[in-house]
Scaffold this motif. Structure first.
Motif, PDB file in Angstrom:
ATOM      1  N   GLN A   1       1.796   1.701   7.633  1.00  0.00           N
ATOM      2  CA  GLN A   1       2.475   0.656   6.933  1.00  0.00           C
ATOM      3  C   GLN A   1       4.180   0.720   7.149  1.00  0.00           C
ATOM      4  O   GLN A   1       4.917  -0.095   7.838  1.00  0.00           O
ATOM      5  CB  GLN A   1       2.234   0.211   5.709  1.00  0.00           C
ATOM      6  N   THR A   2       4.550   1.870   6.897  1.00  0.00           N
ATOM      7  CA  THR A   2       6.084   2.187   7.094  1.00  0.00           C
ATOM      8  C   THR A   2       6.426   2.042   8.493  1.00  0.00           C
ATOM      9  O   THR A   2       7.530   1.309   8.933  1.00  0.00           O
ATOM     10  CB  THR A   2       6.418   3.557   6.593  1.00  0.00           C
TER      11      THR A   2
ATOM     12  N   GLU B   1      -2.340   8.672   2.556  1.00  0.00           N
ATOM     13  CA  GLU B   1      -1.113   9.016   3.369  1.00  0.00           C
ATOM     14  C   GLU B   1      -0.937   8.330   4.866  1.00  0.00           C
ATOM     15  O   GLU B   1      -0.113   8.042   5.154  1.00  0.00           O
ATOM     16  CB  GLU B   1      -0.804  10.534   3.478  1.00  0.00           C
TER      17      GLU B   1
ATOM     18  N   GLU C   1       0.742  -1.246   0.036  1.00  0.00           N
ATOM     19  CA  GLU C   1      -0.092   0.116   0.046  1.00  0.00           C
ATOM     20  C   GLU C   1       0.792   1.331   0.000  1.00  0.00           C
ATOM     21  O   GLU C   1       0.144   2.131  -0.508  1.00  0.00           O
ATOM     22  CB  GLU C   1      -0.933  -0.063   1.357  1.00  0.00           C
ATOM     23  N   THR C   2       2.013   0.972   0.734  1.00  0.00           N
ATOM     24  CA  THR C   2       2.746   2.442   0.759  1.00  0.00           C
ATOM     25  C   THR C   2       3.180   2.885  -0.786  1.00  0.00           C
ATOM     26  O   THR C   2       3.362   4.202  -0.837  1.00  0.00           O
ATOM     27  CB  THR C   2       4.079   2.082   1.445  1.00  0.00           C
TER      28      THR C   2
ATOM     29  N   LYS D   1       0.089   4.754   4.341  1.00  0.00           N
ATOM     30  CA  LYS D   1       1.463   4.769   4.319  1.00  0.00           C
ATOM     31  C   LYS D   1       2.483   4.898   5.454  1.00  0.00           C
ATOM     32  O   LYS D   1       3.300   4.312   5.506  1.00  0.00           O
ATOM     33  CB  LYS D   1       1.870   5.590   2.785  1.00  0.00           C
TER      34      LYS D   1
END
Length: 782
Positions: A648-649, A642, A634-635, A645
């Protein structure tokens, strides 16, 4: 008076062929050592081929006989002799081909234009040397009785960036022009002080005439812009027609012509004899650049870290109109900055260098978008003729498709020490090694005993072929370009080499044959599977494979240096394995080369959402430089928010560093529900069809776009979303609403369920955690 021969070198800007005074003519415009130049060729006749066995009947079927005909030492791929029919004019050639086809005859190569055949049969791609006699009484340098041949010539092209500003109804306000050492805005209005260089004109008619004068003075080879063909030049042509002006912007005071595409009236072609119009969007796409949006604002921000000179980004038209009425110097600055942005993007990406090199490699014109099939035909056809064959026509007989690239089922998990081994240019190297080639297929089937076995019945000659040699030559040129740090040439060659498989697999190519494409892709499957088996025999586990990449889990505690050493050893061993295997079993020299690409100290291969099956083309890892690499998740997808992202990060960073992620999950949920992440909840999605075309299935972005244009209409603003485009929107308690006109409260539960939960469910189970259990306590507080 006899004119002396003149000769030199040049770069091709335009090539056309047409009928005049009862005969066919070819016209070439060059950017030459001596400046712009026109070449006229009038001794060429358009032609096509028919089967020699059908020649008498074909001649009888024609109402107008050809200028001449003759048997040639050429044959079809079915080994049938052919004869050539030559015609005096292009119209006669086209009418004859049409009549014969309607009568059931095969007309081979009838669709190749006269100027294209003239250039490619002389191997003239982009650059050429010329010799001819100066045309008497000509105001523009023009040579007749011309001979050309191939050469290497590096052009120095003059470039003009153009941008227009107008009202919502299309009335022109101003035209910006910029080169590397010249800037000016042509503006309708009364003269007033301005820091921007402005030429003031009285009205729209005067604006267009002033534009003609500037073009004549600047005399550019190339005109660049952003959507410059389908917006700027389309509108210029339309406004000129409204005023009854033949807008003379081409060389030799030739007229600008814009014509619509038959399949899409909103898009078209622009013709400016002696000049080339290159659209920045098409040019970047042809060089495989990818952006979430190809708007000038977005691309400029991504590449140059600056954008347009406008305050109201969401309503530029209103500000442009306001400035035209109240602050024309500000409009001029905005207009000129758009020109400069395009110039700087072209400079930053070296995109014109790329297009020139592409032209010199393939014969594609600078303004050609796409064109992989044409490029292949340009390069291959003259070689084929010299081997005694003509090209086949497009075939509708083939139904079987070739399979795509090999993708292995992955083994999901969270790993230490994963290596990635990549085959270098796998498909081109397969073509070189196994001699995959259209002519090679014909000759291989004719003499199958000595042929190389392909797939789906394909057999390939060991010594009669062209494509392997073409690939080898390009490969050497690319290696040299890399050594010289010539990124434009390296990219042009890479794209060309990699396009050959796609061309051979395309039913739009006259050389298409499933046996060709399948002998590339199915060979790739075989190579990947046998390579994976060899790696397993060395005691390592292969957890994933994708087209040309193999992912190897070392399954032991190792330092980074030790892991990389194993990677190098594996690559060397695989290359040696294929060299020996192909030499022994098929008597072939291997051009396959696998490289150790990456060592991931930590690596995550997730499952398919809602399943225990491993995903494909989706993974994340921490490389040797401690950099987080994410593919397909997804990132890196533009249709996720946003917040997704960021979440997930953050999760991956914590999991890869063996930190407990629960506090981060709870903090993210809390901040979401408290509204701290509202600015990160915006969806940006493309409208792939016109708004009215969405009838049965109406996705959220369409609902938001319709609401936005309803509001635009109510406020007397221009409708923004009727013809495709992109929209920013939020999911609210009342459904999707456009960001510009959000009235309802945000639906935080939607973002929790559709953005955070899917990401967490793909990562947390690998460290023994469950998003539902973590979040339930937090949600109880709200």
């Amino acid at each position: 008076m006899i004119q002396h021969l003149q000769q030199g070198q040049g770069f091709l800007l335009n090539a056309t062929s047409y009928d005049r005074q009862g005969r066919a003519h070819i016209q070439l415009y060059l950017a030459s050592e001596q400046g712009p130049l026109r070449l006229e060729i009038s001794d060429q006749q358009p032609l096509f081929f028919v089967l020699s066995s059908e020649l008498p009947a074909a001649l009888q079927a024609l109402t107008t006989p050809p200028a001449r005909y003759q048997d040639l030492p050429l044959k079809t791929f079915q080994q049938q002799a052919v004869s050539a029919l030559y015609f005096t004019t292009i119209e006669q050639h086209q009418q004859a081909a049409k009549r014969l086809q309607q009568s059931g005859f095969s007309c081979f190569e009838h669709d190749i234009k006269l100027h294209e055949r003239f250039l490619t049969e002389r191997f003239c791609y982009g650059s050429l040397s010329y010799q001819g006699r100066l045309k008497p009484h000509s105001h523009f340098p023009c040579l007749q009785q011309v001979k050309i041949k191939a050469c290497q010539y590096a052009p120095s092209l003059s470039v003009l960036s153009l941008d227009i500003e107008c009202s919502e109804q299309g009335q022109l306000y101003s035209i910006g022009l910029a080169t590397k050492d010249y800037q000016r805005v042509l503006m309708i209005g009364q003269e007033q002080p301005a820091s921007t260089p402005i030429s003031w004109v009285e009205n729209e008619y005067a604006l267009l005439k002033k534009l003609e004068q500037e073009f004549a003075k600047l005399d550019p080879d190339i005109i660049i812009g952003w959507n410059v063909i389908n917006f700027d030049f389309r509108l210029l042509a339309k406004r000129a027609a409204l005023h009854g002006i033949k807008l003379l912007l081409g060389r030799e005071q030739s007229q600008l012509r814009w014509r619509e595409r038959s399949d899409n009236p909103q898009n078209g072609f622009v013709s400016l004899p002696g000049r080339v119009v290159v659209d920045g969007i098409d040019a970047l796409k042809s060089a495989t650049y990818q952006f979430d949006s190809f708007s000038l604002e977005h691309v400029a921000q991504q590449l140059l870290q600056r954008g347009k000179l406008v305050d109201e980004v969401g309503d530029r038209m209103a500000e442009i109109t306001h400035n035209f009425q109240h602050d024309k110097p500000q409009l001029a600055a905005y207009n000129l900055e758009d020109c400069q942005l395009v110039l700087d993007i072209f400079q930053h990406t070296q995109i014109l260098d790329y297009l020139c090199l592409r032209s010199q490699l393939t014969g594609l014109m600078l303004d050609r978008s796409g064109g992989s099939v044409a490029a292949f035909t340009n390069v291959y056809l003259p070689k084929l003729h010299r081997a005694g064959y003509i090209a086949p026509n497009l075939s509708r007989d083939f139904i079987a498709d070739s399979p795509g690239g090999y993708v292995m089922s992955s083994k999901p998990g969270l790993y230490h020490n994963v290596l990635v081994l990549d085959f270098k240019s796998l498909y081109p190297s397969i073509i070189r090694t196994f001699k995959v080639d259209p002519l090679g297929l014909v000759e291989g089937l004719a003499e199958p005993e000595q042929a190389i076995e392909g797939f789906r019945g394909g057999k390939f000659s060991r010594d009669k072929h062209f494509l392997p040699g073409i690939i080898e030559q390009l490969w050497q040129q690319r290696d040299q370009a890399k050594a010289n740090h010539d990124k434009a040439r390296s990219q042009a060659i890479k794209i060309l080499m990699n396009s050959f498989y796609g061309v051979l697999g395309s039913t739009g190519c006259r050389f298409h044959d499933p046996r060709l494409a399948s002998s590339i892709t199915m060979r790739g499957h075989q190579l990947m599977q046998q390579t994976a088996e060899w790696i397993r025999q060395q005691g390592h586990e292969v957890i994933y494979g994708d087209t040309d990449s193999t992912f190897v889990w070392l399954n032991q505690q190792l330092s980074a240096d030790q892991a990389q050493q194993i990677g190098q050893q594996l690559a060397a061993g695989i290359n040696q394995y294929w060299r020996e295997k192909l030499a022994t079993e098929m008597q072939l020299e291997s051009h396959l080369e696998i490289e150790f690409e990456t060592h991931f100290s930590r690596f995550l291969m997730p499952t398919i959402r809602g399943s225990e099956t491993g995903s494909k083309k989706r993974y994340a890892g921490l490389d040797a430089h401690n950099k987080l690499i994410i593919k397909g998740l997804e990132t890196v997808r533009s249709d996720w928010t946003e917040l997704a992202k960021h979440f997930q990060t953050g999760l991956l960073e914590r999991v890869f560093s063996d930190q407990d992620p629960r506090a981060f999950v709870l903090e993210t949920i809390a901040k979401l529900l408290e509204g701290e992440y509202d600015s990160q909840l915006v969806y940006r999605k493309r409208l792939r069809r016109n708004l009215a075309d969405y009838v049965k299935n109406v996705p959220p972005q369409v609902k938001a776009a319709r609401l936005a244009d309803q509001q635009n209409q109510a406020l007397g603003k221009a409708l923004q979303y009727q013809n495709k485009g992109s929209i920013d929107y939020l999911i609210t308690l009342n459904g999707p609403e456009p960001l510009a006109y959000q009235h309802s409260h945000i639906d935080y539960q939607h973002y929790l369920d559709k953005q955070l939960r899917p990401i967490a469910d793909a990562i947390l189970p690998f460290v023994g955690l469950d998003f539902e259990q973590i979040s339930s306590a937090q949600l109880g507080l709200f």
